[in-house]
Design an enzyme around this catalytic site. Structure first.
Site, PDB file in Angstrom:
ATOM      1  N   GLU A   1       9.115 -10.989 -85.297  1.00 28.91           N
ATOM      2  CA  GLU A   1       8.601 -12.350 -85.485  1.00 28.91           C
ATOM      3  C   GLU A   1       9.579 -13.152 -86.336  1.00 28.91           C
ATOM      4  OE1 GLU A   1       3.784 -12.469 -85.404  1.00 28.91           O
ATOM      5  OE2 GLU A   1       4.667 -11.680 -87.236  1.00 28.91           O
TER       6      GLU A   1
ATOM      7  N   GLU B   1       7.625  -7.098 -87.346  1.00 26.72           N
ATOM      8  CA  GLU B   1       8.950  -6.923 -86.773  1.00 26.72           C
ATOM      9  C   GLU B   1       9.026  -7.694 -85.458  1.00 26.72           C
ATOM     10  OE1 GLU B   1      11.519  -3.333 -84.859  1.00 26.72           O
ATOM     11  OE2 GLU B   1      10.427  -2.891 -86.714  1.00 26.72           O
TER      12      GLU B   1
ATOM     13  N   ARG C   1       9.563 -18.945 -77.982  1.00 26.47           N
ATOM     14  CA  ARG C   1       8.745 -18.353 -76.924  1.00 26.47           C
ATOM     15  C   ARG C   1       9.643 -18.019 -75.746  1.00 26.47           C
ATOM     16  NH1 ARG C   1       4.374 -16.087 -78.902  1.00 26.47           N
ATOM     17  NH2 ARG C   1       2.839 -17.542 -79.746  1.00 26.47           N
TER      18      ARG C   1
ATOM     19  N   GLU D   1      -4.075 -12.659 -89.219  1.00 23.08           N
ATOM     20  CA  GLU D   1      -2.944 -13.381 -88.629  1.00 23.08           C
ATOM     21  C   GLU D   1      -2.568 -14.603 -89.459  1.00 23.08           C
ATOM     22  OE1 GLU D   1      -0.871 -12.706 -86.217  1.00 23.08           O
ATOM     23  OE2 GLU D   1      -1.839 -10.968 -85.336  1.00 23.08           O
TER      24      GLU D   1
END
Length: 187
Positions: free
Chosen positions: A144, A142, A67, A95
């Site tokens: 991730e 893309e 993150r 997801e």
């Protein structure tokens, strides 16, 4: 004694800056008590979903990812953006499968919260995905880079209290689940 809070009228919208996952602008609002003008930043975001995924063995399916806001990896439930026109439940299922390769047997809506109504206009919808099974290795978007981790459900309090889970919306997701399990859901 409860007082009435009047809405603030927006006088002008500022220039919007589009950063793909969010848009930022500074609007001018009028204080209804004094009529003085105040500038306020607004962040326009798509709605989000969080998915508490549980296997038949009562394991929680988590994702670990970097993150940028904190410059570190976090342990979180599956989550992501709701695409324009997409139903939040469909986004949750999408997801879950994209990030982990797991598919659910049953999807239960737990509720929605405003992540930060001081500056954001979106909602985060939370779902409980039950009887999840691994169907494939996932299909990451893309940009991730996600590791899937399974934990026994009994480990959840420790993971939160020891600071392994620090994402506020993840903690809220588990709070919503607990309220539902205690019968606090509207009938």
């Amino acid at each position: 004694m409860s007082q009435t809070v009047k809405p603030w009228p927006r006088l002008r919208q500022g220039l919007q800056h589009d950063y793909r996952v969010l848009k930022v602008r500074e609007d001018i609002w009028a204080d209804p008590r004094t009529n003085l003008e105040h500038s306020r930043v607004r962040v326009d975001c798509a709605d989000w979903v969080n998915v508490i995924a549980v296997t038949a063995k009562d394991e929680l399916v988590f994702v670990r990812q970097f993150r940028f806001g904190i410059g570190a990896n976090t342990l979180e439930v599956v989550g992501g953006m709701v695409d324009p026109g997409e139903d939040p439940a469909a986004a949750a299922a999408r997801e879950l499968e994209e990030e982990t390769g797991y598919v659910h047997g049953r999807l239960v809506p737990l509720g929605a919260v405003h992540p930060n109504p001081a500056v954001q206009d979106n909602r985060c919808h939370t779902f409980l995905a039950l009887d999840c099974v691994k169907a494939h290795d996932g299909r990451l978007d893309e940009g991730e880079d996600i590791a899937v981790e399974l934990y026994p459900r009994t480990e959840l309090p420790r993971l939160i209290l020891e600071g392994h889970i620090t994402h506020a919306l993840v903690v809220v997701a588990f709070f919503l689940e607990r309220l539902h399990s205690e019968g606090g859901a509207a009938k």
